[in-house]
Design an enzyme around this catalytic site. Structure first.
Site, PDB file in Angstrom:
ATOM      1  CB  ALA A  32      -0.986   0.005   1.174  1.00  0.00           C
ATOM      2  CG  ASP A  67      -2.110  -5.449   8.599  1.00  0.00           C
ATOM      3  OD1 ASP A  67      -2.971  -4.910   9.324  1.00  0.00           O
ATOM      4  OD2 ASP A  67      -2.010  -5.205   7.380  1.00  0.00           O
ATOM      5  CB  ALA A 106      -8.564  -7.732   3.572  1.00  0.00           C
TER       6      ALA A 106
HETATM    7 ZN    ZN Z   1      -3.411  -2.778   9.139  1.00  0.00          ZN
END
Ligand code: ZN
Length: 387
Positions: free
Chosen positions: A224, A278, A312
Protein backbone atom coordinates in the site's frame (compact mmCIF):
# COMPACT_ATOMS: atom_id res chain seq x y z
CA UNK A 1 6.00 -11.01 46.28
CA UNK A 2 6.15 -13.51 43.44
CA UNK A 3 9.66 -14.45 42.34
CA UNK A 4 10.05 -16.80 39.38
CA UNK A 5 13.46 -18.20 38.51
CA UNK A 6 14.13 -19.28 34.93
CA UNK A 7 17.32 -21.32 34.59
CA UNK A 8 19.17 -23.16 31.85
CA UNK A 9 17.98 -20.69 29.17
CA UNK A 10 19.66 -19.31 26.09
CA UNK A 11 19.14 -15.74 27.18
CA UNK A 12 19.26 -12.85 24.72
CA UNK A 13 19.76 -9.37 26.15
CA UNK A 14 20.73 -6.15 24.35
CA UNK A 15 24.41 -6.75 25.00
CA UNK A 16 24.80 -10.44 25.85
CA UNK A 17 23.89 -13.89 24.67
CA UNK A 18 24.26 -16.25 27.61
CA UNK A 19 24.29 -19.96 26.88
CA UNK A 20 23.17 -20.89 29.48
CA UNK A 21 21.82 -17.98 31.42
CA UNK A 22 19.26 -17.38 34.14
CA UNK A 23 16.76 -14.70 35.09
CA UNK A 24 14.70 -14.05 38.19
CA UNK A 25 11.61 -11.89 38.52
CA UNK A 26 10.31 -9.97 41.49
CA UNK A 27 6.69 -8.94 41.26
CA UNK A 28 6.19 -7.43 37.81
CA UNK A 29 9.87 -6.73 37.15
CA UNK A 30 13.11 -8.46 36.24
CA UNK A 31 15.12 -8.51 39.46
CA UNK A 32 18.34 -10.06 38.20
CA UNK A 33 19.85 -12.10 35.39
CA UNK A 34 23.22 -13.51 34.54
CA UNK A 35 25.33 -16.15 32.79
CA UNK A 36 25.81 -19.77 33.82
CA UNK A 37 24.19 -21.36 36.85
CA UNK A 38 21.97 -19.14 39.03
CA UNK A 39 23.27 -18.22 42.50
CA UNK A 40 21.74 -19.93 45.54
CA UNK A 41 18.59 -17.95 46.22
CA UNK A 42 16.85 -18.75 49.50
CA UNK A 43 14.18 -21.38 48.73
CA UNK A 44 11.55 -19.39 50.61
CA UNK A 45 12.24 -16.46 48.30
CA UNK A 46 11.48 -18.42 45.09
CA UNK A 47 7.84 -18.94 44.13
CA UNK A 48 8.61 -21.18 41.17
CA UNK A 49 11.62 -22.46 39.22
CA UNK A 50 11.32 -23.02 35.48
CA UNK A 51 13.90 -25.10 33.60
CA UNK A 52 14.11 -23.66 30.08
CA UNK A 53 15.91 -26.78 28.81
CA UNK A 54 18.40 -24.78 26.71
CA UNK A 55 15.58 -23.08 24.79
CA UNK A 56 15.67 -19.40 23.84
CA UNK A 57 14.50 -16.83 26.37
CA UNK A 58 13.56 -13.55 24.66
CA UNK A 59 11.73 -10.35 25.53
CA UNK A 60 8.02 -10.83 24.87
CA UNK A 61 6.97 -9.92 21.35
CA UNK A 62 5.39 -6.50 20.77
CA UNK A 63 2.94 -6.15 17.87
CA UNK A 64 2.34 -2.52 16.91
CA UNK A 65 -0.02 -3.25 14.07
CA UNK A 66 -2.74 -5.79 14.73
CA UNK A 67 -6.47 -5.47 14.11
CA UNK A 68 -7.95 -8.65 15.50
CA UNK A 69 -8.06 -12.42 16.00
CA UNK A 70 -10.33 -15.30 16.96
CA UNK A 71 -13.48 -13.61 15.68
CA UNK A 72 -12.87 -10.15 17.14
CA UNK A 73 -11.41 -6.86 15.97
CA UNK A 74 -10.37 -3.67 17.69
CA UNK A 75 -13.09 -1.86 15.72
CA UNK A 76 -15.73 -3.86 17.62
CA UNK A 77 -14.75 -1.63 20.58
CA UNK A 78 -15.62 -4.50 22.90
CA UNK A 79 -13.75 -5.31 26.10
CA UNK A 80 -14.44 -9.03 25.68
CA UNK A 81 -13.10 -8.80 22.15
CA UNK A 82 -9.84 -7.19 23.27
CA UNK A 83 -9.47 -9.78 26.06
CA UNK A 84 -9.95 -12.67 23.64
CA UNK A 85 -7.46 -11.12 21.24
CA UNK A 86 -4.96 -10.62 24.09
CA UNK A 87 -5.35 -14.25 25.17
CA UNK A 88 -4.75 -15.47 21.63
CA UNK A 89 -1.68 -13.28 21.09
CA UNK A 90 -0.10 -14.39 24.37
CA UNK A 91 -0.16 -17.97 23.09
CA UNK A 92 2.08 -16.74 20.29
CA UNK A 93 4.52 -14.98 22.58
CA UNK A 94 3.08 -11.46 22.43
CA UNK A 95 3.22 -9.55 25.71
CA UNK A 96 2.17 -6.11 24.42
CA UNK A 97 0.20 -4.85 21.44
CA UNK A 98 -1.52 -1.83 19.95
CA UNK A 99 -5.13 -2.54 18.95
CA UNK A 100 -5.24 -1.03 15.48
CA UNK A 101 -8.20 0.74 13.93
CA UNK A 102 -9.35 0.64 10.33
CA UNK A 103 -10.46 3.73 8.46
CA UNK A 104 -13.92 4.46 9.83
CA UNK A 105 -16.20 7.29 10.89
CA UNK A 106 -15.31 9.47 13.86
CA UNK A 107 -17.64 7.79 16.36
CA UNK A 108 -16.40 4.27 15.61
CA UNK A 109 -12.76 5.34 15.95
CA UNK A 110 -13.42 7.32 19.12
CA UNK A 111 -15.13 4.28 20.65
CA UNK A 112 -11.90 2.25 20.34
CA UNK A 113 -9.87 5.09 21.85
CA UNK A 114 -12.36 5.45 24.72
CA UNK A 115 -12.25 1.73 25.49
CA UNK A 116 -8.46 1.58 25.57
CA UNK A 117 -8.44 4.59 27.90
CA UNK A 118 -10.15 2.42 30.51
CA UNK A 119 -7.50 -0.34 30.37
CA UNK A 120 -4.36 -0.69 32.47
CA UNK A 121 -1.73 -3.45 32.41
CA UNK A 122 -2.21 -6.99 31.13
CA UNK A 123 -5.69 -7.94 30.03
CA UNK A 124 -7.23 -10.83 31.93
CA UNK A 125 -5.08 -13.84 31.03
CA UNK A 126 -3.40 -12.15 28.08
CA UNK A 127 -1.02 -9.58 26.68
CA UNK A 128 -0.99 -5.90 27.67
CA UNK A 129 -2.63 -3.21 25.59
CA UNK A 130 0.03 -0.53 25.11
CA UNK A 131 -2.20 2.07 23.47
CA UNK A 132 -3.97 2.56 20.15
CA UNK A 133 -2.65 2.58 16.60
CA UNK A 134 -4.80 4.71 14.30
CA UNK A 135 -4.40 3.26 10.79
CA UNK A 136 -6.33 5.95 8.98
CA UNK A 137 -8.60 7.63 8.30
CA UNK A 138 -6.10 10.18 6.86
CA UNK A 139 -4.85 7.98 4.02
CA UNK A 140 -4.58 8.13 0.24
CA UNK A 141 -7.53 6.42 -1.47
CA UNK A 142 -5.40 5.40 -4.45
CA UNK A 143 -3.32 3.19 -2.10
CA UNK A 144 -6.28 2.16 0.05
CA UNK A 145 -5.62 -1.59 0.12
CA UNK A 146 -8.59 -2.95 2.07
CA UNK A 147 -9.32 0.38 3.79
CA UNK A 148 -12.82 1.79 3.22
CA UNK A 149 -12.34 4.57 0.64
CA UNK A 150 -15.70 6.16 1.47
CA UNK A 151 -14.33 7.07 4.92
CA UNK A 152 -10.85 8.22 3.92
CA UNK A 153 -10.46 11.97 4.57
CA UNK A 154 -7.95 14.69 5.42
CA UNK A 155 -6.99 15.39 9.02
CA UNK A 156 -9.05 18.11 10.70
CA UNK A 157 -8.09 19.54 14.08
CA UNK A 158 -11.56 19.12 15.55
CA UNK A 159 -11.44 15.40 14.98
CA UNK A 160 -7.79 14.38 15.24
CA UNK A 161 -7.00 16.41 18.37
CA UNK A 162 -9.82 14.70 20.21
CA UNK A 163 -8.25 11.31 19.37
CA UNK A 164 -4.81 12.50 20.53
CA UNK A 165 -6.12 14.17 23.70
CA UNK A 166 -7.18 10.72 24.94
CA UNK A 167 -3.49 10.17 25.73
CA UNK A 168 -3.58 6.56 24.49
CA UNK A 169 -2.74 7.01 20.81
CA UNK A 170 0.84 5.78 20.33
CA UNK A 171 1.05 5.45 16.54
CA UNK A 172 -0.71 7.19 13.65
CA UNK A 173 -0.51 5.95 10.07
CA UNK A 174 -1.29 8.62 7.47
CA UNK A 175 -0.56 9.74 3.92
CA UNK A 176 1.95 12.60 4.29
CA UNK A 177 1.74 13.73 0.65
CA UNK A 178 -1.44 15.65 1.49
CA UNK A 179 -0.39 19.02 2.85
CA UNK A 180 -3.57 19.07 4.98
CA UNK A 181 -2.14 16.12 6.95
CA UNK A 182 1.24 17.63 7.74
CA UNK A 183 0.03 19.66 10.73
CA UNK A 184 -0.90 16.35 12.35
CA UNK A 185 2.63 15.04 11.81
CA UNK A 186 3.95 18.14 13.59
CA UNK A 187 1.41 17.77 16.38
CA UNK A 188 2.18 14.08 16.95
CA UNK A 189 5.93 14.74 16.90
CA UNK A 190 5.52 17.39 19.59
CA UNK A 191 3.53 14.97 21.72
CA UNK A 192 5.95 12.07 21.23
CA UNK A 193 3.46 10.07 19.19
CA UNK A 194 5.00 8.03 16.39
CA UNK A 195 3.87 8.78 12.83
CA UNK A 196 4.11 6.27 10.01
CA UNK A 197 3.61 6.98 6.33
CA UNK A 198 1.08 4.40 5.23
CA UNK A 199 -1.46 3.76 2.49
CA UNK A 200 0.43 6.46 0.68
CA UNK A 201 1.39 7.50 -2.83
CA UNK A 202 4.20 9.74 -1.59
CA UNK A 203 7.10 10.37 -3.93
CA UNK A 204 10.67 10.30 -2.69
CA UNK A 205 10.66 14.10 -2.37
CA UNK A 206 7.37 14.08 -0.47
CA UNK A 207 8.81 11.50 1.92
CA UNK A 208 11.83 13.71 2.55
CA UNK A 209 9.48 16.55 3.47
CA UNK A 210 7.48 14.17 5.66
CA UNK A 211 10.65 13.17 7.51
CA UNK A 212 11.45 16.85 8.12
CA UNK A 213 8.05 17.13 9.80
CA UNK A 214 8.73 14.07 11.96
CA UNK A 215 7.60 10.94 10.11
CA UNK A 216 9.89 8.15 11.37
CA UNK A 217 8.23 4.98 10.17
CA UNK A 218 6.43 3.37 7.25
CA UNK A 219 3.35 1.21 7.60
CA UNK A 220 3.77 -2.39 6.34
CA UNK A 221 6.71 -1.61 4.05
CA UNK A 222 6.19 -2.45 0.37
CA UNK A 223 2.41 -2.84 0.85
CA UNK A 224 0.00 0.00 0.00
CA UNK A 225 2.71 2.47 -1.00
CA UNK A 226 4.48 3.73 -4.13
CA UNK A 227 6.94 1.09 -5.29
CA UNK A 228 10.62 1.48 -6.03
CA UNK A 229 11.88 2.73 -9.36
CA UNK A 230 15.45 3.80 -10.05
CA UNK A 231 14.30 7.16 -11.51
CA UNK A 232 11.59 7.88 -8.94
CA UNK A 233 12.45 5.88 -5.81
CA UNK A 234 8.96 6.44 -4.37
CA UNK A 235 7.86 5.62 -0.84
CA UNK A 236 9.68 2.31 -0.89
CA UNK A 237 12.90 3.97 -2.04
CA UNK A 238 12.60 6.54 0.73
CA UNK A 239 11.98 3.79 3.29
CA UNK A 240 15.10 1.97 2.11
CA UNK A 241 17.34 5.02 1.77
CA UNK A 242 16.43 7.42 4.60
CA UNK A 243 17.99 6.44 7.94
CA UNK A 244 15.27 8.27 9.90
CA UNK A 245 12.66 5.79 8.65
CA UNK A 246 11.95 2.53 10.46
CA UNK A 247 10.00 -0.07 8.53
CA UNK A 248 7.08 -2.17 9.67
CA UNK A 249 6.93 -5.44 7.76
CA UNK A 250 4.40 -8.26 7.47
CA UNK A 251 6.78 -11.21 7.16
CA UNK A 252 4.13 -13.77 6.19
CA UNK A 253 5.74 -14.57 2.80
CA UNK A 254 2.44 -13.49 1.16
CA UNK A 255 2.47 -9.71 1.65
CA UNK A 256 6.23 -9.62 1.11
CA UNK A 257 8.34 -12.14 -0.83
CA UNK A 258 11.23 -13.60 1.21
CA UNK A 259 13.71 -11.95 -1.17
CA UNK A 260 12.13 -8.53 -0.52
CA UNK A 261 12.30 -9.24 3.23
CA UNK A 262 16.01 -9.90 2.80
CA UNK A 263 16.51 -6.69 0.80
CA UNK A 264 14.74 -4.63 3.46
CA UNK A 265 16.81 -6.02 6.32
CA UNK A 266 20.00 -5.62 4.27
CA UNK A 267 19.15 -1.96 3.64
CA UNK A 268 17.93 -1.03 7.13
CA UNK A 269 19.83 -3.44 9.35
CA UNK A 270 17.99 -5.40 12.04
CA UNK A 271 17.48 -2.21 14.09
CA UNK A 272 15.46 -0.59 11.28
CA UNK A 273 12.78 -3.25 10.81
CA UNK A 274 9.72 -3.79 13.01
CA UNK A 275 7.90 -7.09 12.56
CA UNK A 276 4.12 -6.73 12.69
CA UNK A 277 1.29 -9.13 11.93
CA UNK A 278 -1.54 -6.87 10.64
CA UNK A 279 -3.69 -9.82 11.77
CA UNK A 280 -7.45 -9.57 11.37
CA UNK A 281 -10.62 -11.16 12.73
CA UNK A 282 -10.03 -14.59 11.20
CA UNK A 283 -6.54 -15.09 12.68
CA UNK A 284 -6.55 -18.24 14.78
CA UNK A 285 -9.72 -19.52 13.10
CA UNK A 286 -10.20 -22.02 10.26
CA UNK A 287 -10.31 -20.98 6.60
CA UNK A 288 -13.66 -19.45 5.63
CA UNK A 289 -15.54 -16.18 5.24
CA UNK A 290 -15.24 -13.38 7.75
CA UNK A 291 -16.55 -9.83 7.89
CA UNK A 292 -14.49 -6.66 7.55
CA UNK A 293 -16.90 -3.90 8.54
CA UNK A 294 -19.82 -4.55 6.21
CA UNK A 295 -17.66 -6.31 3.62
CA UNK A 296 -16.77 -9.99 3.25
CA UNK A 297 -13.28 -11.44 3.27
CA UNK A 298 -12.20 -14.98 2.49
CA UNK A 299 -9.35 -16.73 4.27
CA UNK A 300 -7.65 -19.49 2.30
CA UNK A 301 -4.10 -20.87 2.40
CA UNK A 302 -2.96 -18.29 4.91
CA UNK A 303 -4.17 -15.26 2.89
CA UNK A 304 -7.07 -12.92 3.69
CA UNK A 305 -8.65 -11.35 0.62
CA UNK A 306 -11.56 -9.17 -0.44
CA UNK A 307 -13.72 -10.55 -3.29
CA UNK A 308 -11.56 -8.65 -5.84
CA UNK A 309 -8.41 -10.38 -4.56
CA UNK A 310 -7.02 -7.43 -2.56
CA UNK A 311 -5.16 -8.58 0.55
CA UNK A 312 -7.06 -7.52 3.68
CA UNK A 313 -4.68 -8.04 6.58
CA UNK A 314 -3.21 -11.37 7.59
CA UNK A 315 -3.56 -14.39 9.84
CA UNK A 316 0.12 -14.15 10.79
CA UNK A 317 1.36 -14.54 14.37
CA UNK A 318 4.53 -12.96 15.78
CA UNK A 319 6.30 -16.28 16.48
CA UNK A 320 5.91 -17.20 12.81
CA UNK A 321 6.98 -13.73 11.69
CA UNK A 322 10.26 -14.10 13.59
CA UNK A 323 10.81 -17.58 12.13
CA UNK A 324 10.10 -16.34 8.60
CA UNK A 325 12.46 -13.36 8.82
CA UNK A 326 15.27 -15.56 10.11
CA UNK A 327 14.69 -18.00 7.25
CA UNK A 328 14.52 -15.27 4.62
CA UNK A 329 17.58 -13.33 5.83
CA UNK A 330 19.81 -16.05 7.27
CA UNK A 331 20.35 -13.91 10.37
CA UNK A 332 20.91 -15.58 13.73
CA UNK A 333 18.37 -15.26 16.52
CA UNK A 334 20.93 -13.12 18.34
CA UNK A 335 20.84 -10.64 15.45
CA UNK A 336 17.14 -10.89 14.63
CA UNK A 337 15.28 -10.82 17.96
CA UNK A 338 15.06 -6.98 18.28
CA UNK A 339 12.81 -6.93 15.20
CA UNK A 340 10.15 -8.73 17.25
CA UNK A 341 10.24 -6.58 20.39
CA UNK A 342 12.88 -3.93 21.10
CA UNK A 343 12.46 -1.97 17.87
CA UNK A 344 8.72 -1.75 18.46
CA UNK A 345 9.21 -0.67 22.08
CA UNK A 346 11.55 2.09 20.93
CA UNK A 347 9.13 3.21 18.22
CA UNK A 348 6.34 3.91 20.70
CA UNK A 349 8.56 5.23 23.48
CA UNK A 350 8.23 2.39 26.00
CA UNK A 351 11.75 0.94 25.78
CA UNK A 352 12.65 2.22 29.25
CA UNK A 353 10.41 -0.52 30.65
CA UNK A 354 9.80 -2.96 27.78
CA UNK A 355 11.42 -4.65 24.81
CA UNK A 356 14.56 -6.17 26.33
CA UNK A 357 15.65 -8.42 29.16
CA UNK A 358 17.35 -6.07 31.56
CA UNK A 359 17.29 -5.63 35.32
CA UNK A 360 14.44 -3.36 36.42
CA UNK A 361 12.42 -3.73 33.24
CA UNK A 362 8.99 -5.34 33.10
CA UNK A 363 9.09 -9.14 33.30
CA UNK A 364 7.53 -9.57 29.85
CA UNK A 365 9.20 -12.56 28.25
CA UNK A 366 8.82 -15.62 26.07
CA UNK A 367 10.51 -19.01 25.83
CA UNK A 368 10.53 -20.55 22.34
CA UNK A 369 11.79 -23.90 21.09
CA UNK A 370 14.06 -24.48 18.07
CA UNK A 371 11.06 -24.27 15.72
CA UNK A 372 10.00 -20.94 17.23
CA UNK A 373 7.04 -22.60 18.90
CA UNK A 374 6.13 -20.72 22.05
CA UNK A 375 6.65 -22.76 25.23
CA UNK A 376 5.86 -20.11 27.83
CA UNK A 377 4.81 -16.47 27.90
CA UNK A 378 5.11 -14.25 30.96
CA UNK A 379 3.43 -10.84 31.18
CA UNK A 380 4.32 -8.47 34.01
CA UNK A 381 5.85 -11.31 36.04
CA UNK A 382 2.89 -13.66 35.65
CA UNK A 383 2.99 -16.83 33.55
CA UNK A 384 0.06 -16.20 31.21
CA UNK A 385 0.49 -19.20 28.96
CA UNK A 386 2.51 -22.40 28.73
CA UNK A 387 2.53 -25.24 26.23
ZN1 ZN B 1 -3.41 -2.78 9.14
Amino acid sequence: MTAILIKNAHLYSTTEHWKPGWLITEGQKIRACGPGIPPDFKPEFITRTIDANSQALLPGFIDLHVHGAVGYEAMDASLIGLQEMARFYVQHGVTGFLPTTWTANRQATQAVVDLVQTLRGPLDGGASVLGVHLEGPYLNPIRCGAQDTTQIRRATKAEALEFLDSGVVRLVALAPEFLENLWLVDECSQRGIRVAAGHTAATFAEMKTAVEHGVQQVTHCFNAMTGFSHREPGTVGAALALPEIHCEMIADNIHVHPAAQKILVAAKGPTGVILITDAVRGAGLPDGEYSLGDRKTTIRDGAVRLPDGTLAGSVLTMDLALRNIIQSTGLSLEEAWPMSSLNAARAIGVSASKGSLEIGKDADLVIIDNNFKVQLTMVAGEVMWEA
